[in-house]
Design a protein around this motif. Structure first.
Motif, mmCIF file in Angstrom:
data_model
loop_
_atom_site.group_PDB
_atom_site.id
_atom_site.type_symbol
_atom_site.label_atom_id
_atom_site.label_comp_id
_atom_site.label_asym_id
_atom_site.label_seq_id
_atom_site.Cartn_x
_atom_site.Cartn_y
_atom_site.Cartn_z
ATOM 1 N N PRO A 1 6.688 -14.881 1.384
ATOM 2 C CA PRO A 1 7.670 -14.215 0.514
ATOM 3 C C PRO A 1 8.395 -13.090 1.265
ATOM 4 O O PRO A 1 7.789 -12.388 2.076
ATOM 5 C CB PRO A 1 6.818 -13.654 -0.629
ATOM 6 C CG PRO A 1 5.541 -14.429 -0.584
ATOM 7 C CD PRO A 1 5.327 -14.798 0.844
ATOM 8 N N VAL A 2 9.671 -12.936 0.987
ATOM 9 C CA VAL A 2 10.439 -11.864 1.614
ATOM 10 C C VAL A 2 10.020 -10.525 1.005
ATOM 11 O O VAL A 2 9.431 -10.465 -0.080
ATOM 12 C CB VAL A 2 11.951 -12.086 1.421
ATOM 13 C CG1 VAL A 2 12.373 -13.397 2.060
ATOM 14 C CG2 VAL A 2 12.328 -12.064 -0.061
ATOM 15 N N ASP A 3 10.331 -9.434 1.696
ATOM 16 C CA ASP A 3 10.023 -8.109 1.162
ATOM 17 C C ASP A 3 10.761 -7.901 -0.149
ATOM 18 O O ASP A 3 11.941 -8.285 -0.281
ATOM 19 C CB ASP A 3 10.435 -7.030 2.158
ATOM 20 C CG ASP A 3 9.564 -7.021 3.410
ATOM 21 O OD1 ASP A 3 8.444 -7.576 3.344
ATOM 22 O OD2 ASP A 3 10.006 -6.480 4.431
ATOM 23 N N PRO A 4 10.109 -7.300 -1.134
ATOM 24 C CA PRO A 4 10.770 -7.109 -2.430
ATOM 25 C C PRO A 4 11.852 -6.046 -2.370
ATOM 26 O O PRO A 4 11.814 -5.137 -1.523
ATOM 27 C CB PRO A 4 9.619 -6.665 -3.344
ATOM 28 C CG PRO A 4 8.636 -6.019 -2.416
ATOM 29 C CD PRO A 4 8.729 -6.790 -1.128
ATOM 30 N N ASP A 5 12.809 -6.159 -3.273
ATOM 31 C CA ASP A 5 13.860 -5.157 -3.420
ATOM 32 C C ASP A 5 13.212 -3.852 -3.895
ATOM 33 O O ASP A 5 12.592 -3.819 -4.958
ATOM 34 C CB ASP A 5 14.879 -5.659 -4.446
ATOM 35 C CG ASP A 5 16.036 -4.689 -4.661
ATOM 36 O OD1 ASP A 5 15.959 -3.531 -4.206
ATOM 37 O OD2 ASP A 5 17.019 -5.091 -5.312
ATOM 38 N N PRO A 6 13.323 -2.754 -3.143
ATOM 39 C CA PRO A 6 12.656 -1.505 -3.555
ATOM 40 C C PRO A 6 13.198 -0.912 -4.844
ATOM 41 O O PRO A 6 12.541 -0.066 -5.456
ATOM 42 C CB PRO A 6 12.904 -0.567 -2.365
ATOM 43 C CG PRO A 6 14.089 -1.133 -1.649
ATOM 44 C CD PRO A 6 14.019 -2.614 -1.859
#
Length: 238
Positions: A141-146
């Motif tokens: 999974p890509v890094d989540p939107d902060p």
């Protein structure tokens, strides 16, 4: 001076007995579609299940005088149990014929149903399997939107996909309860964007002491009672 930590307040997912145990017990059924040829990605299934819980809570049939409202209120007055079962083919079609809501993700389909008594499931749901709900992510999974809500999973627990889906739903529900009316309206209007990710060990320690909502599992399945499973990191609660 008493230096013992103050006891944590009773919560809907805590293992300690309390007033919630005196109420009639209900469960929120969720069914994930897992076809042999095209199973959903694990993270997408977790995120779709979490959104499904929020969709059920806000559906007009679940509020006011709606036909599901009493069941939803009774469920929230007791332990907030969720059980995820899996279906494919004809099983899925029978589940779709029952009153509920299907929520779709990029690869996942999850149908959520109004709460039912713990020991009185509809036949077509009761016959579905709970175990064996194991899924993988084809790509990390890509890094989540902060700036978006993130439901952080414990890095210390090995949970099946079904168990993790239920825990993600718990986290989304705790976040929902903590938000203001305006924050709820904004999240609802946006379609309940959220991410589910496993926290790094160092980050997890910070999260669990941050004051954000923490799910502590009641220990009915898979993991020990009182285990911290999810921290609900919604921007409105930071």
């Amino acid at each position: 001076m008493n230096t013992d930590p103050a006891p944590a307040p009773e919560g809907p997912f805590r293992s300690e007995p309390g007033d919630r145990d005196l109420a009639p017990q209900f469960v929120l059924p969720l069914v994930v579609r897992i076809e042999r040829a095209a199973p959903p990605a694990r993270t997408d299934a977790l995120e779709t299940a979490a959104r499904a819980v929020l969709v059920m809570l806000t559906d007009e049939r679940s509020t006011g005088d709606g036909p599901w409202a009493k069941a939803v209120r009774d469920w929230q007055d007791a332990r907030i149990r969720k059980v995820v079962r899996r279906a494919r083919g004809a099983e899925w079609r029978r589940a779709e014929a029952l009153p509920g809501i299907t929520v779709t993700g990029a690869t996942a389909e999850v149908r959520v149903f109004p709460p039912v008594p713990v020991d009185d499931w509809p036949r077509d749901l009761a016959r579905l399997q709970v175990s064996g709900t194991d899924l993988d992510d084809p790509e990390p999974p890509v890094d989540p939107d902060p700036s978006a809500p993130v439901l952080w999973l414990s890095p210390d627990l090995d949970m099946s996909a079904g168990k993790a889906m239920a825990q993600a739903g718990h986290g989304a529900q705790l976040a929902w309860w903590e938000l203001t009316g305006a924050q709820r309206a904004a999240w609802h209007a946006a379609g309940f964007p959220l991410a589910v990710r496993t926290a790094a060990p160092g980050h997890w320690k910070t999260l669990t002491t941050s004051g954000l909502p923490v799910v502590r599992d009641a220990g009915f399945t898979e993991i020990a009672p009182g285990s911290c499973t999810v921290v609900a990191d919604h921007p409105g609660l930071r």
